[in-house]
Write a protein that holds these residues in place. Sequence first.
Motif, PDB file in Angstrom:
ATOM      1  N   ASP A 127     -10.566  24.528 -52.524  1.00 56.72           N
ATOM      2  CA  ASP A 127      -9.587  25.190 -53.388  1.00 56.72           C
ATOM      3  C   ASP A 127     -10.064  26.571 -53.831  1.00 56.72           C
ATOM      4  OD1 ASP A 127      -7.678  23.212 -53.358  1.00 56.72           O
ATOM      5  OD2 ASP A 127      -8.407  22.239 -55.167  1.00 56.72           O
ATOM      6  N   LEU A 186     -11.185  21.102 -59.245  1.00 55.48           N
ATOM      7  CA  LEU A 186     -11.175  21.879 -58.008  1.00 55.48           C
ATOM      8  C   LEU A 186     -11.735  21.029 -56.882  1.00 55.48           C
ATOM      9  CD1 LEU A 186     -12.500  25.427 -58.937  1.00 55.48           C
ATOM     10  CD2 LEU A 186     -10.183  24.783 -58.349  1.00 55.48           C
ATOM     11  N   VAL A 246      -9.382  24.625 -65.497  1.00 56.50           N
ATOM     12  CA  VAL A 246     -10.156  24.048 -64.399  1.00 56.50           C
ATOM     13  C   VAL A 246     -11.216  23.137 -65.012  1.00 56.50           C
ATOM     14  CG1 VAL A 246     -11.676  24.528 -62.457  1.00 56.50           C
ATOM     15  CG2 VAL A 246      -9.732  26.022 -62.921  1.00 56.50           C
ATOM     16  N   LEU A 267      -5.633  20.546 -57.812  1.00 54.58           N
ATOM     17  CA  LEU A 267      -4.653  21.601 -58.070  1.00 54.58           C
ATOM     18  C   LEU A 267      -3.372  21.337 -57.278  1.00 54.58           C
ATOM     19  CD1 LEU A 267      -6.845  24.817 -57.870  1.00 54.58           C
ATOM     20  CD2 LEU A 267      -5.858  23.813 -59.916  1.00 54.58           C
ATOM     21  N   LEU A 312      -8.726  29.813 -56.525  1.00 50.49           N
ATOM     22  CA  LEU A 312      -7.812  30.125 -57.621  1.00 50.49           C
ATOM     23  C   LEU A 312      -7.038  31.409 -57.332  1.00 50.49           C
ATOM     24  CD1 LEU A 312      -9.988  29.199 -60.702  1.00 50.49           C
ATOM     25  CD2 LEU A 312      -8.111  27.923 -59.685  1.00 50.49           C
ATOM     26  N   ILE A 338      -1.791  31.782 -58.188  1.00 55.18           N
ATOM     27  CA  ILE A 338      -1.359  30.736 -59.117  1.00 55.18           C
ATOM     28  C   ILE A 338       0.153  30.897 -59.314  1.00 55.18           C
ATOM     29  CG2 ILE A 338      -1.571  29.828 -61.457  1.00 55.18           C
ATOM     30  CD1 ILE A 338      -4.453  30.975 -61.431  1.00 55.18           C
TER      31      ILE A 338
END
Length: 92
Positions: A51, A47, A65, A14, A53, A56
């Motif tokens: 990491d 991921l 993902v 990411l 989420l 964002i």
Amino acid sequence: MNKKKKILFIMSRLPFPAVSGRKNSLFHYCKILSEELGYYLIVAAFLECEDKLLNIPKFIDKLIVLPNPSGARKIINLVWKSFLTHRLPIQA
């Protein structure tokens, strides 16, 4: 800005949070593609274990993902794609 052009950006991690050098550069690539060049940005990424989420960035229009391959799958791919399907030139 009306984003008519779409781009799929596939990456190994990411781009956020921008806490390392590689993530920082990916973050800015994505930001420029979206905000300055007007692309509808679709990001597909794996991921990493740390990491989350959360938060964002708004310039990422869609986030996909990708599932992480298992250790066994990585070894199979390495052996299969590196040794078994790679043909070496014949030496005379």
